[in-house]
Design an enzyme around this catalytic site. Structure first.
Site, PDB file in Angstrom:
ATOM      1  CD  GLU A  35      -5.080   3.549   4.245  1.00 34.92           C
ATOM      2  OE1 GLU A  35      -3.607   2.560   4.238  1.00 34.92           O
ATOM      3  OE2 GLU A  35      -6.113   2.142   3.721  1.00 34.92           O
ATOM      4  CG  HIS A  84      -0.346   0.705   5.778  1.00 35.43           C
ATOM      5  ND1 HIS A  84      -0.637  -1.235   5.438  1.00 35.43           N
ATOM      6  CD2 HIS A  84      -2.071   0.518   4.890  1.00 35.43           C
ATOM      7  CE1 HIS A  84      -1.299  -1.381   4.884  1.00 35.43           C
ATOM      8  NE2 HIS A  84      -2.422  -0.741   4.562  1.00 35.43           N
TER       9      HIS A  84
END
Length: 601
Positions: A391, A394
């Site tokens: 994550e 991202h």
């Protein structure tokens, strides 16, 4: 955080939550912006019938469009994050519903905009946007022009905009049923009754005690089985909506509609499935190895996640995980790691599970505020270190995109996003494996190899199986075959048997897995995980084995935002996803891991 009780949202300490004040300092500020949406909409509507008058008029309209989009993005993003953190919170539900209503009304009133913009003769509009004043809008308009053949009339676009609110009903209902209404009970572990939730599910499936795994699996799927017809109806409704939109806009199929916007050829999707099919033998070998190592007479679906190295235990605090990520990603430079790790510790991340919280993990950024990260971090699960890095990839992609692109072209595609995330995972694996080998910890090294094989399997093979399920369900409906409960379960069971191979014995409820995957409500999304990890494995090797040029190529990719189509931006990074070579190379990497594990185990 204690795993024996799942706290209410209000009982989670502020330092463990994301800091949404970077978007709005108070709910009152949010309310003020929500109330400002109609006036901002009217400013854009004032240009109706005038977009083609002159380049000056078009530029003013684009300014109004940007102002409205920024406002609407902030309003919806804030409400959505509040809702994802506690889906049972009535106030958060109210906010996200009102934001969605405002978005729908705004879309309906501005439905003239794209058709009218597309009615401007190509020669004229391309001449206008070539001028410097249009620099911030050039890519935005070019991408609108790309969709010209599938644009509808103003009246039809208005209907489609009004339909968008009801189109999300199946997804919304599934989320509430899945994340809020379902109660899975408890599982007995070492004499204690521990809550079975989406967040604890993976822990139980990794437990070395087979009875724990079996109890968790049977209780988990029994709840889904009790809602089988409802879940099937919801997913069938979502597929029907995809088919409707594709046909209404004149696409060849729902797959064509799903890929067209990113200029991804259908062959990329179908080649992925075909290439994985040709390489199922190492996957079947891996399951055979698992059966032997576990020493079971028959391999069950609840046996596929338990670590193959029994003696490895881990306890990694959130803060320790951040430092692992920092060290693992050091090849990307101090600016990258400092930005990410400071964010993880201060305001970007919502760290731990609470009641009503979205059960997964995601990164969600907008132009204003932080590139937020939702986690359900568990200190006893090594994989959650990978999730943090994933994550974080991202979010750093979002951070670079925002800081290197104008608002109207900063958003990258999901196709590209899965590269930045799985790139980070690969670097974390290499770092942790190197550390284990340096310490002479062969058990940990073998554990990490096993986990990496499982992770590639989960991202490449499993997501390809999901992608094939989506393709089969959509093609079935397009061919006039109703998606009944039995039909959906039958399609999924056939895929389970094909991908898992002859060693696996499934339960009666195993095919309910196909009706519990949230990503299926965003059609033709999951294949991007598989193509993403294929690209990221190639790029991780390229960056770690290369020099400054290779690193700079990767940063050019991160900075691209929405300025290029995904196949093109990945070519800039150094990988060609239009070919099957990266997929085959990733499958070869998996096969190599299986061979190493066969030797070690």
């Amino acid at each position: 955080m204690s795993k024996e009780t799942i706290p209410l949202r209000k009982d989670v300490p502020a330092e463990y939550k994301w800091d949404l004040s970077a978007i709005y300092k108070s709910d009152d500020e949010w309310e003020a912006d929500l109330k400002a949406v109609p006036a901002a909409t009217e400013k854009l509507v004032a240009f109706k019938g005038r977009l083609g008058e002159s380049k000056e008029t078009l530029l003013e309209a684009l300014h109004a469009d940007e102002a409205l989009d920024r406002l609407m993005e902030n309003v919806y993003h804030y409400a959505s994050l509040l809702h994802e953190a506690d889906q049972g919170d009535a106030d958060a539900q109210d906010k996200v519903n009102r934001a969605m209503m405002a978005y729908t009304k705004c879309g309906a009133e501005t439905s003239f905009y794209v058709p009218e913009l597309l009615s401007i003769p190509d020669e004229k509009i391309r001449a206008w946007i070539s001028e410097d004043d249009f620099a911030d809008y050039r890519i935005y308009i070019e991408k609108i022009l790309h969709g010209k053949e599938h644009a509808l009339s103003e009246k039809e676009e208005r209907i489609m905009a009004l339909h968008s609110e009801t189109a999300s009903t199946a997804d919304n209902a599934f989320s509430l049923l899945n994340d809020v209404d379902m109660n899975f009970g408890t599982v007995k572990v070492d004499g204690k009754d521990l809550p079975l939730t989406h967040g604890t599910w993976s822990n139980f499936l990794e437990n070395q005690n087979r009875e724990v795994r079996k109890e968790a699996y049977e209780k988990f799927y029994a709840v889904y089985e009790s809602h089988a017809n409802t879940l099937a109806a919801l997913y069938a409704g979502s597929v029907a909506n995809d088919v409707f939109v594709a046909r209404a806009r004149g696409y060849k199929s729902s797959l064509d509609a799903g890929l067209f916007g990113n200029k991804v050829p259908e062959e990329v999707y179908r080649n992925l499935i075909d290439t994985v099919h040709k390489n199922l033998e190492p996957l079947h070998r891996f399951y055979s190895l698992r059966k032997k190592v576990l020493g079971v007479d028959d391999l069950r679906h609840y046996d596929v996640y338990v670590p193959l190295v029994k003696s490895v235990k881990s306890h990694i605090t959130y803060e320790e995980s951040v430092e692992i990520v920092r060290n693992a990603l050091s090849v990307l430079g101090k600016d990258y790691t400092d930005t990410l790790c400071n964010g993880l510790l201060h305001g970007w991340a919502d760290r731990y599970e609470n009641k009503g919280k979205n059960s997964g993990a995601f990164s969600s950024g907008c132009y204003k505020g932080y590139p937020y990260i939702l986690l359900n971090y568990d200190e006893d699960t090594i994989r959650d270190v990978y999730t943090m890095a994933h994550e974080g990839g991202h979010s750093m992609h979002s951070w670079f995109s925002v800081h290197n692109n104008p608002f109207m072209s900063y958003e990258y595609t999901i196709f590209e996003a899965e590269v930045a995330s799985t790139f980070n995972e690969e670097l974390v694996f290499e770092y942790m494996l190197k550390e284990a080998n340096a310490k002479g910890d062969t058990n940990l090294a073998t554990y990490l190899l096993s986990m990496r094989a499982n992770d590639i399997l989960a991202t490449l093979h499993r997501q390809t199986m999901f992608a094939e399920f989506e393709l089969k369900t959509h093609e079935s409906l397009e061919q006039g075959i109703p998606l009944t409960t039995d039909k959906l379960r039958s399609i999924y069971r056939e895929l389970l048997e094909q991908y898992f191979g002859p060693e696996m014995h499934f339960e009666k409820s195993s095919d309910m897995e196909g009706l519990r995957i949230p990503h299926f409500y965003n059609a033709f999304y999951v294949y991007k995980y598989a193509t993403g990890i294929s690209a990221s494995l190639a790029l991780a090797k390229r960056v770690t084995n290369g020099g400054e040029k290779e690193k700079e190529d990767y940063f050019k990719f991160l900075k691209s935002g929405g300025s290029r189509y995904p196949i093109e931006s990945l070519r800039v990074a150094g990988v060609d996803m239009a070919s099957s070579e990266p997929i085959q190379a990733a499958l070869d990497t998996f096969a190599s891991l299986v061979s190493q594990l066969e030797e070690r185990l």
